[in-house]
Design an enzyme around this catalytic site. Structure first.
Site, PDB file in Angstrom:
ATOM      1  N   LYS A  27       0.867  -1.198   0.000  1.00  0.00           N
ATOM      2  CA  LYS A  27       0.000   0.000   0.000  1.00  0.00           C
ATOM      3  C   LYS A  27       0.887   1.226   0.000  1.00  0.00           C
ATOM      4  O   LYS A  27       2.011   1.193   0.501  1.00  0.00           O
ATOM      5  CB  LYS A  27      -0.896  -0.007   1.252  1.00  0.00           C
ATOM      6  CG  LYS A  27      -2.016   1.000   1.283  1.00  0.00           C
ATOM      7  CD  LYS A  27      -3.169   0.733   0.325  1.00  0.00           C
ATOM      8  CE  LYS A  27      -4.216  -0.182   0.800  1.00  0.00           C
ATOM      9  NZ  LYS A  27      -5.413  -0.386   0.099  1.00  0.00           N
TER      10      LYS A  27
ATOM     11  N   ASP B 125      -6.973   4.144  -4.703  1.00  0.00           N
ATOM     12  CA  ASP B 125      -7.486   3.907  -3.347  1.00  0.00           C
ATOM     13  C   ASP B 125      -8.193   5.204  -2.951  1.00  0.00           C
ATOM     14  O   ASP B 125      -8.644   5.941  -3.834  1.00  0.00           O
ATOM     15  CB  ASP B 125      -6.308   3.552  -2.422  1.00  0.00           C
ATOM     16  CG  ASP B 125      -6.735   2.780  -1.184  1.00  0.00           C
ATOM     17  OD1 ASP B 125      -6.505   1.575  -1.123  1.00  0.00           O
ATOM     18  OD2 ASP B 125      -7.314   3.393  -0.261  1.00  0.00           O
TER      19      ASP B 125
HETATM   20  N1  GLU Z   1      -7.240   0.005  -3.176  1.00  0.00           N
HETATM   21  C1  GLU Z   1      -7.989  -1.200  -3.417  1.00  0.00           C
HETATM   22  C2  GLU Z   1      -7.995  -2.071  -2.183  1.00  0.00           C
HETATM   23  O1  GLU Z   1      -7.822  -1.613  -1.079  1.00  0.00           O
HETATM   24  C3  GLU Z   1      -7.546  -1.916  -4.685  1.00  0.00           C
HETATM   25  C4  GLU Z   1      -6.118  -2.347  -4.723  1.00  0.00           C
HETATM   26  C5  GLU Z   1      -5.655  -2.835  -6.079  1.00  0.00           C
HETATM   27  O2  GLU Z   1      -6.442  -2.876  -7.004  1.00  0.00           O
HETATM   28  O3  GLU Z   1      -4.476  -3.149  -6.162  1.00  0.00           O
HETATM   29  O4  GLU Z   1      -8.269  -3.236  -2.264  1.00  0.00           O
END
Ligand code: GLU
Length: 436
Positions: A108, A148
């Site tokens: 993240k 996100d």
């Molecule tokens: N931000 C989204 C999550 O928390 C998607 C992450 C992604 O697609 O890599 O799952």
């Protein structure tokens, strides 16, 4: 302010992991390895602002696990971002990819900023600056960002372009959630919200409740919440409340509508901005009633869907839930429930769909997006959604079956499945032994 709302987010998820690690039967050395990130990066990003001054932003990328595949997870823009928040979400991404069994690890990113204060030009510079700073540690086979909170497909294109510029190559698989036509996948925008409702649909079946006649109340009005609403209505249910940030008063309200919010109104131009902030004039026009921020939580609905931010449901507001009526609590957001609130929900026997299962639809279609990028061949929307539906439905029932067989909370069942898969990869690579 409820004390548990202020709890360190990383300590919360570490504690959840620790208690389930014991149930998984993994070794102490495996637990020690898995409870911290493999790599953490902190960067400073100077951006020349529109007024000519230079502002330096702090950003992070945390790679929690790469045992099952490259680290994967979004990039957030938030004013109150912290390294521990990013750590907690990176760890959750590792369990999320594992519980739906896609071959990716967990990561993240975050930048401390107020995205609403940035012009498009400044946002572009920030996105590009972030890539330049983390470039050496990321890549399509190492760590793949995505949208996100407060980031979107346009931001992902700038991120892709900066990576390509430095790499002097075309690597669309470096980032997912891109705009369609420039490497993005059809169905990605809807994926998280639809995935939530596929889980809700299966949970309703298990509880013998007809979708027609089911009602929902949703916290949030961003991308995730919008598509939760659309799918819920498509299946014959009624969404009677959504909460969101008000563009004029600059605070959150619940907007309720007994007849059921029409997704067409939600998606009508001018209702919501790119952050899911509502234009109150529009709400008035549709006849939605403005109530206090937490009112969404008090509604006598079948399904409650927190789809906004972390720790939204805590010790001081969890008792506002109408436990006589609410049958399902679907965590569409990441970590929306503090441990104290979670205890209450568990005791009251509400059917929980835990966050890292419930909202795994987004990363699942991100995975499909990468697959399509690698083939340079793109699927139809129907094909994407059909594959998504199968993965979410299967993962939901794997968790639900284990919870039933072992008579455990679905959150624990999801952890057990996910942690076992990650531990098996770590052991298989010869990094840490699983027994002793
Ligand atoms: N931000 C989204 C999550 O928390 C998607 C992450 C992604 O697609 O890599 O799952």
């Amino acid at each position: 302010m409820a004390k548990d709302k202020e709890m360190n987010p990383f300590e919360i998820v570490q504690a959840q992991f620790d208690s389930n690690a014991v149930k998984c039967g993994i070794s102490e050395s495996m637990r020690e390895f898995l409870r911290e990130a493999e790599r953490e990066i902190r960067v400073r990003i100077p951006v020349e602002m529109d007024d000519g001054t230079t502002k330096t932003f702090t950003g992070f990328r945390v790679q929690h696990s790469t045992a099952r595949g490259p680290a994967k997870g979004g990039l957030r823009f938030a004013e109150n971002e912290t390294l521990d928040m990013v750590r907690s979400l990176a760890m959750m991404m590792a369990w999320k990819c594992a519980v739906v069994n896609i071959p990716l690890g967990g990561g993240k990113g975050g930048v401390i900023c107020n995205p609403r204060d940035l012009s498009d030009r400044e946002t572009e510079k920030l996105c590009r600056g972030w890539v330049r700073k983390v470039y050496d540690f990321v890549g399509p086979e190492m760590d793949i960002p995505a949208p996100d909170v407060a980031t979107n497909p346009q931001d992902m294109l700038w991120i892709m372009d900066e990576y390509d510029t430095i790499a002097r190559s075309r690597k669309p698989g470096f980032v997912t959630g891109k705009a369609v036509g420039v490497g993005g996948s059809l169905g990605r925008t809807e994926a998280t919200g639809y995935g939530v409702i596929y889980c809700v649909r299966e949970a309703l079946k298990r509880l013998n409740i007809d979708f027609r006649g089911a009602t929902a109340s949703i916290q949030g009005a961003g991308n995730n919440a919008q598509y939760c609403c659309e799918k819920f209505v498509e299946y014959g249910g009624k969404v009677i409340a959504m909460s969101c940030w008000d563009a004029v008063d600059k605070k959150a309200y619940t907007y309720s509508y007994e007849k059921g919010i029409n997704p067409k109104d939600l998606f009508a131009p001018g209702t919501l901005d790119k952050f899911g902030t509502i234009n109150p004039q529009k709400a008035k026009l549709f006849g939605w009633k403005q109530e206090h921020a937490d009112a969404w939580l008090e509604k006598p609905v079948t399904v409650l869907i927190p789809a906004a931010l972390g720790s939204a449901v805590h010790s001081e507001n969890v008792h506002k839930i109408d436990f006589d009526n609410v049958k399902i609590y679907a965590e569409a957001a990441n970590t929306p429930t503090t441990p104290e609130a979670d205890k209450v929900i568990k005791e009251k026997n509400v059917y929980l769909i835990p966050d890292f299962l419930c909202n795994a639809g987004g990363v699942t279609v991100s995975y499909f997006e990468q697959v399509q990028n690698n083939m340079n061949f793109y699927w139809s929307r129907e094909e994407v959604l059909e594959r998504l539906e199968k993965i979410m439905t299967d993962a939901f029932h794997d968790v639900a079956d284990l919870a039933e067989e072992e008579n455990i909370y679905p959150r624990d069942a999801a952890y057990i499945i996910a942690v076992r898969r990650v531990a098996a990869a770590v052991e298989g690579r010869g990094w840490v032994k699983s027994k002793k």
